[in-house]
Design a protein around this motif. Sequence first.
Motif, short mmCIF file in Angstrom:
data_model
loop_
_atom_site.label_atom_id
_atom_site.label_comp_id
_atom_site.label_asym_id
_atom_site.label_seq_id
_atom_site.Cartn_x
_atom_site.Cartn_y
_atom_site.Cartn_z
N LYS A 177 -3.79 -19.69 32.90
CA LYS A 177 -3.18 -20.71 32.12
C LYS A 177 -2.66 -20.10 30.82
CE LYS A 177 -3.84 -25.36 30.93
NZ LYS A 177 -4.27 -26.57 31.11
N VAL A 178 -3.30 -19.18 30.23
CA VAL A 178 -2.86 -18.52 29.01
C VAL A 178 -1.51 -17.83 29.25
CG1 VAL A 178 -3.44 -16.70 27.36
CG2 VAL A 178 -5.21 -18.22 28.19
N ALA A 179 -1.35 -17.17 30.39
CA ALA A 179 -0.10 -16.48 30.72
C ALA A 179 1.03 -17.49 30.83
CB ALA A 179 -0.26 -15.69 32.00
N MET A 180 0.74 -18.64 31.38
CA MET A 180 1.75 -19.67 31.53
C MET A 180 2.19 -20.21 30.16
SD MET A 180 1.75 -23.26 33.60
CE MET A 180 1.13 -22.67 35.10
N ASN A 181 1.22 -20.39 29.25
CA ASN A 181 1.55 -20.86 27.91
C ASN A 181 2.36 -19.81 27.15
OD1 ASN A 181 0.42 -23.36 28.19
ND2 ASN A 181 -1.59 -22.75 27.40
N ARG A 182 2.00 -18.52 27.33
CA ARG A 182 2.78 -17.45 26.69
C ARG A 182 4.23 -17.46 27.22
NH1 ARG A 182 -1.66 -12.82 27.00
NH2 ARG A 182 -2.86 -13.52 25.21
N GLN A 183 4.38 -17.70 28.50
CA GLN A 183 5.71 -17.75 29.11
C GLN A 183 6.51 -18.91 28.51
OE1 GLN A 183 7.02 -15.51 31.10
NE2 GLN A 183 8.94 -16.64 31.27
N LYS A 184 5.89 -20.07 28.32
CA LYS A 184 6.57 -21.22 27.72
C LYS A 184 6.97 -20.93 26.28
CE LYS A 184 4.77 -25.03 30.44
NZ LYS A 184 4.00 -26.25 30.45
N VAL A 185 6.09 -20.29 25.52
CA VAL A 185 6.39 -19.93 24.14
C VAL A 185 7.58 -18.96 24.11
CG1 VAL A 185 5.52 -18.70 22.09
CG2 VAL A 185 4.09 -20.38 23.24
N GLU A 186 7.58 -17.97 24.99
CA GLU A 186 8.68 -17.00 25.06
C GLU A 186 10.00 -17.70 25.42
OE1 GLU A 186 10.81 -13.69 24.57
OE2 GLU A 186 8.73 -13.98 23.96
N GLN A 187 9.92 -18.61 26.35
CA GLN A 187 11.10 -19.38 26.76
C GLN A 187 11.64 -20.18 25.57
OE1 GLN A 187 10.37 -22.15 29.96
NE2 GLN A 187 12.54 -22.44 30.35
N GLN A 188 10.75 -20.79 24.79
CA GLN A 188 11.16 -21.57 23.63
C GLN A 188 11.76 -20.66 22.55
OE1 GLN A 188 11.35 -24.88 23.36
NE2 GLN A 188 10.67 -24.97 25.48
N ARG A 189 11.20 -19.45 22.40
CA ARG A 189 11.77 -18.49 21.46
C ARG A 189 13.20 -18.10 21.86
NH1 ARG A 189 6.94 -14.92 21.19
NH2 ARG A 189 5.84 -15.85 19.45
N GLN A 190 13.39 -17.86 23.14
CA GLN A 190 14.73 -17.50 23.64
C GLN A 190 15.72 -18.66 23.42
OE1 GLN A 190 15.92 -14.63 24.72
NE2 GLN A 190 13.94 -13.67 24.33
N MET A 191 15.26 -19.88 23.65
CA MET A 191 16.11 -21.07 23.43
C MET A 191 16.48 -21.18 21.96
SD MET A 191 16.59 -22.97 26.29
CE MET A 191 16.56 -24.69 25.91
N LEU A 192 15.51 -20.95 21.07
CA LEU A 192 15.76 -20.99 19.64
C LEU A 192 16.76 -19.91 19.24
CD1 LEU A 192 15.17 -22.08 16.80
CD2 LEU A 192 13.26 -20.46 16.67
N LYS A 193 16.61 -18.70 19.79
CA LYS A 193 17.52 -17.61 19.49
C LYS A 193 18.95 -17.94 19.94
CE LYS A 193 18.16 -12.64 20.25
NZ LYS A 193 19.57 -12.69 20.46
N MET A 194 19.09 -18.54 21.14
CA MET A 194 20.41 -18.91 21.66
C MET A 194 21.05 -19.99 20.78
SD MET A 194 19.89 -18.81 25.79
CE MET A 194 21.39 -19.66 26.13
N THR A 195 20.19 -20.91 20.31
CA THR A 195 20.70 -21.98 19.45
C THR A 195 21.17 -21.40 18.13
OG1 THR A 195 19.18 -23.56 20.49
CG2 THR A 195 20.13 -24.19 18.37
N LEU A 196 20.40 -20.50 17.55
CA LEU A 196 20.78 -19.89 16.27
C LEU A 196 21.98 -18.96 16.41
CD1 LEU A 196 17.24 -19.14 14.78
CD2 LEU A 196 18.79 -21.01 14.17
N ASP A 197 22.09 -18.24 17.54
CA ASP A 197 23.21 -17.32 17.76
C ASP A 197 24.51 -18.08 18.04
OD1 ASP A 197 21.54 -15.20 17.38
OD2 ASP A 197 21.35 -14.69 19.53
N GLY A 198 24.42 -19.29 18.55
CA GLY A 198 25.61 -20.06 18.91
C GLY A 198 26.04 -19.75 20.33
N PRO A 199 27.15 -20.36 20.75
CA PRO A 199 27.60 -20.16 22.13
C PRO A 199 28.06 -18.72 22.37
CG PRO A 199 29.02 -21.74 20.96
CD PRO A 199 27.97 -21.31 20.02
N ARG A 200 28.05 -18.35 23.61
CA ARG A 200 28.49 -17.01 24.00
C ARG A 200 30.00 -16.89 23.83
NH1 ARG A 200 26.04 -15.63 29.70
NH2 ARG A 200 27.19 -13.76 29.20
#
Length: 171
Positions: free
Chosen positions: A1-24
């Motif tokens: 379960k810890v690995a799954m939560n880490r994966q969700k946190v990483e996914q949210q970090r990537q989403m935040l980075k894409m939002t801050l970087d703007g569209p491709r």
Amino acid sequence: KVAMNRQKVEQQRQMLKMTLDGPRPERIAAAQAEYEQAVADRDKAKWRLDNTKVVSPITGVILEKKAEVGNTVRPEAFSNGLSASLCDMADLTNLEVDVDISERDIWRIKRDQRCEIRTEANKEVVYTGKVSRIMPVASRSKASVSVRIKIDVPKSDTGLRPEMRARVRFL
């Protein structure tokens, strides 16, 4: 379960980075191309709409309408000698009477000579006019010369029409 939560946190970090970087850049370029295509389509539609407006080169009255709303008119047909036209128009304040004068009497007629004109339709109304042209060629079959009389048509007059029969008295 810890690995799954880490994966969700990483996914949210990537989403935040894409939002801050703007569209491709590819998405930006595609959106710009769509916008430019829409502008071109709009301009072409406006050009087509502007080409549906018919403007007469003269002021006058439409004598015969040859095209109806919704008909497709090809402007190139006007320049090749065919009788393709939208309408026949005339300036009813700029009319002439065409009369044939016998060869033996043509010597009596002079350019700018004053005349009185009466139409067969309304013999009480007398129009004034003057000889505008004496044609240079006689008609052999009629033994006559064609003469044109420019009629002084009052602006308010609505009685004269092209091709009406008239009598001319030369003064």
